[in-house]
Design an enzyme around this catalytic site. Structure first.
Site, PDB file in Angstrom:
ATOM      1  N   HIS A 133       0.872  -1.181   0.000  1.00 54.91           N
ATOM      2  CA  HIS A 133       0.000   0.000   0.000  1.00 54.91           C
ATOM      3  C   HIS A 133       0.911   1.233   0.000  1.00 54.91           C
ATOM      4  CE1 HIS A 133      -2.821   2.945   1.788  1.00 54.91           C
ATOM      5  NE2 HIS A 133      -3.794   2.124   1.435  1.00 54.91           N
ATOM      6  N   ASP A 210       2.961  -4.329   8.086  1.00 54.76           N
ATOM      7  CA  ASP A 210       1.764  -3.506   7.947  1.00 54.76           C
ATOM      8  C   ASP A 210       0.563  -4.433   8.184  1.00 54.76           C
ATOM      9  OD1 ASP A 210      -0.549  -2.410   6.917  1.00 54.76           O
ATOM     10  OD2 ASP A 210       0.362  -1.667   5.074  1.00 54.76           O
ATOM     11  N   GLN A 213      -4.693  -4.916   7.129  1.00 53.05           N
ATOM     12  CA  GLN A 213      -5.723  -5.843   6.633  1.00 53.05           C
ATOM     13  C   GLN A 213      -5.748  -7.160   7.406  1.00 53.05           C
ATOM     14  OE1 GLN A 213      -8.042  -4.999   4.590  1.00 53.05           O
ATOM     15  NE2 GLN A 213      -7.185  -3.087   3.829  1.00 53.05           N
ATOM     16  N   LYS A 236     -10.400  -0.635  10.344  1.00 52.77           N
ATOM     17  CA  LYS A 236     -10.469  -1.816   9.467  1.00 52.77           C
ATOM     18  C   LYS A 236     -10.839  -3.063  10.272  1.00 52.77           C
ATOM     19  CE  LYS A 236      -7.344   0.153   6.105  1.00 52.77           C
ATOM     20  NZ  LYS A 236      -8.213   0.585   5.002  1.00 52.77           N
ATOM     21  N   CYS A 374      -4.675   2.420  -3.764  1.00 53.96           N
ATOM     22  CA  CYS A 374      -3.415   2.919  -3.156  1.00 53.96           C
ATOM     23  C   CYS A 374      -2.277   1.926  -3.336  1.00 53.96           C
ATOM     24  CB  CYS A 374      -3.590   3.251  -1.673  1.00 53.96           C
ATOM     25  SG  CYS A 374      -4.735   4.591  -1.392  1.00 53.96           S
TER      26      CYS A 374
END
Ligand SMILES: Cc1ncc(COP(=O)(O)O)c(C=O)c1O
Length: 416
Positions: A133, A210, A213, A236, A374
Site C-alpha cells: 500500500h 503492515d 488488513q 479496518k 493505493c
C-alpha cells in the site's frame, strides 16, 4: 439463497443473522436496494458495542486524561489506559509496547522517521514488495531521499504471491529495513511474514509488518511473531476511524526519539532543554483520542466475543464461494489467486472499466471499490490502471455474494 451457519474446526458457531443485527448501518438501503456492503478492506462498519462505547465515553467519562485531579478525569484515564491493556492483550504485546496512533499510516511514518532515518546512510536500502500500500512505500521514500538511501521492491508472481527467491536475492549488507503487508489490500495475499521475519533475524535486519488488513481476520501474536514493529488501524477492524496502534519492540521504542513534541510526551521542560516521558507516552504528544482508544478496545472485545476461529472459517468459506461464483462470469478475471488468501476478490472484466463496474453495482445496492487501491506499483505490475474489488467481513453472507453476482451479470449485459 440461504446463509449457511458456518462452523469452525473448534466447533465455534457464527450466527450470521445475530451478527448482522449488531450492525445498525446494515439496515440502511442503498439506491433504494438492500445494501450489500463489500467494501470492508477500505473500512468496516461498526457494531452496536462500539457505538455504545463511544457514546458512553462522551456521556459518562469525558475529561482530559492523566494527572487526574477529579473523578471524571479518573474515569477517562481508566477507560483510556484500560483500552491499552485490551489492545495489548489482543495483539500479544505488553502495554508499554502499544503506541496509540491515528492509524497504520501514522505508525509506519513514525518508524520511518524516528527509528530508521537516524540509522540510514547513503547507499542503504529498504526492502519492500511490489504489493505494498502507498502507506508502506512513501514514508520509506521520504526517509531514504533525505539520506541518499533507496527503496527496493521484490516482485510478485502472476498469482500475486511474493516471489520468495527474488525477495531473498534483494537482501544484502545494504538492507537496513524490511517492510511488508501481512495481507495485501488489493490481492488478498497473506504474506509469509514468519519466514520473512526468520530470514531478517538471521541477518539482523529490522522488520515492520503492515497489519492494516490482518487485524480483523487473522490472529496476530506480536511478541511470538518476533517482528520489530507492527502497525494497525482500528477502522479496518470494526473500530472508529482515525485511530490505531503501533506495536514495537521495547528496546527500539526506548531508543527512538519522539516524532512530535508537546504536552504529555515530556518528563521535564525548560528553555535549556526537555526530557522525555516513558514509552509509550513519549510518542503520544497532545490530548489523545480517548474515545478512539475506547472504541478500538470495544471492537476487539466484539471480535473476541464472536470467536476469531469462527470468523476465519466464515470468511474463508465465503471467499471460496465467491471465487467459484465469479469464475463462472463471462469475461471476468480475478487478480490475485494466491494459495493463502484473505477474503478479497479483486477482478477486471473484458469490456467494462472498474469505475463502470462500481457504478452499475452501486445502482444495485452493492458497495465495492474501484481503482488502484493505493497500490499503483502493483497495478503497473499487472498492466492495469485499477481493479474492481469486493472485500468481505464477518457480517457478509452468501446472499451478499448472490446480489453481487446478479449485479455483475447486469454489467456483462450492459457492456457486451
Ligand atoms: C494494507 C494497508 N496498509 C495501510 C493502509 C492505511 O491505513 P490507514 O489509512 O488506516 O492509515 C491501508 C488502508 O487501506 C491498507 O489496506
Amino acid at each position: 439463497m440461504p446463509n449457511e451457519t458456518p462452523r469452525s474446526a473448534r466447533g465455534d458457531i457464527l450466527d450470521l443473522e445475530r451478527v448482522r443485527a449488531d450492525f445498525p448501518i446494515l439496515r440502511e438501503r442503498a439506491r433504494g436496494k438492500r445494501l450489500a456492503y463489500l467494501d470492508n478492506a477500505a473500512t468496516t462498519q461498526k457494531p452496536e458495542a462500539v457505538l455504545q462505547a463511544l457514546d458512553d465515553y462522551y456521556r459518562r467519562k469525558n475529561a482530559n486524561v492523566h494527572r487526574a485531579a477529579h473523578e471524571l478525569a479518573e474515569r477517562a484515564t481508566a477507560a483510556y489506559e484500560g483500552a491499552r491493556d485490551t489492545i495489548a492483550r489482543y495483539f500479544g504485546a505488553e502495554r508499554e509496547q502499544v503506541v496509540f496512533t491515528r492509524g497504520t499510516t501514522e505508525g509506519i511514518n513514525l518508524v520511518a522517521w524516528s527509528f530508521l532515518r537516524p540509522r540510514l546512510n547513503p547507499g542503504d536500502e529498504i526492502l519492500l514488495t511490489t504489493m505494498e500500500h502507498h502507506s508502506n512505500i512513501v514514508p520509506w521514500q521520504l526517509a531514504a531521499s533525505e539520506k541518499g538511501a533507496k527503496v527496493v521492491a521484490a516482485p510478485v508472481t502472476d498469482a500475486g504471491e511474493l516471489d520468495w527467491k527474488e525477495w531473498r536475492a534483494r537482501l544484502s549488507s545494504r538492507t537496513k529495513m524490511i517492510a511488508l503487508g501481512h495481507v495485501s489490500n488489493s490481492l488478498g495475499t497473506i504474506n509469509p511474514v514468519e519466514d520473512v521475519i526468520a530470514e531478517a533475524r538471521r541477518r539482523g535486519i529490522p522488520v515492520l509488518i503492515d497489519g492494516a488488513q490482518a487485524t480483523a481476520h487473522l490472529v496476530v501474536d506480536f511478541n511470538a511473531l518476533g517482528a520489530d514493529f507492527y502497525a494497525v488501524s482500528a477502522h479496518k477492524a470494526y473500530g472508529p476511524t482515525g485511530f490505531g496502534a503501533l506495536l514495537g519492540k521495547r528496546e527500539h521504542l526506548e531508543a527512538m526519539p519522539p516524532h512530535l513534541g508537546g504536552g504529555d510526551m515530556i518528563r521535564t521542560v525548560s528553555f535549556e532543554g526537555s526530557t522525555w516521558n516513558d514509552v509509550p507516552y513519549k510518542f503520544e504528544a497532545g490530548t489523545p483520542d480517548m474515545s478512539g482508544a475506547v472504541g478500538f478496545a470495544a471492537a476487539l472485545h466484539y471480535i473476541e466475543s464472536l470467536g476469531r476461529a469462527a470468523i476465519a472459517t466464515h470468511e474463508h468459506g465465503l471467499l471460496e464461494y465467491g471465487t467459484e461464483r465469479l469464475a463462472r462470469i463471462e469475461g471476468l478475471r480475478l487478480v490475485g489467486t494466491a494459495r493463502h488468501k484473505g477474503a478479497i476478490l479483486s477482478f477486471v472484466m473484458d469490456r467494462a472499466h472498474p469505475q463502470d463496474i462500481g457504478s452499475v453495482l452501486d445502482m444495485e445496492g452493492v458497495a465495492i471499490r474501484a481503482g488502484h487501491h493505493c497500490t499503483m506499483p502493483l497495478m503497473q505490475r499487472f498492466g492495469l490502471s485499477g481493479t474492481a474489488r469486493a472485500s468481505l467481513a464477518v457480517y457478509n453472507g452468501r446472499d451478499d455474494i448472490e446480489q453481487f453476482v446478479t449485479a455483475l451479470h447486469k454489467v456483462v449485459k450492459l457492456f457486451s
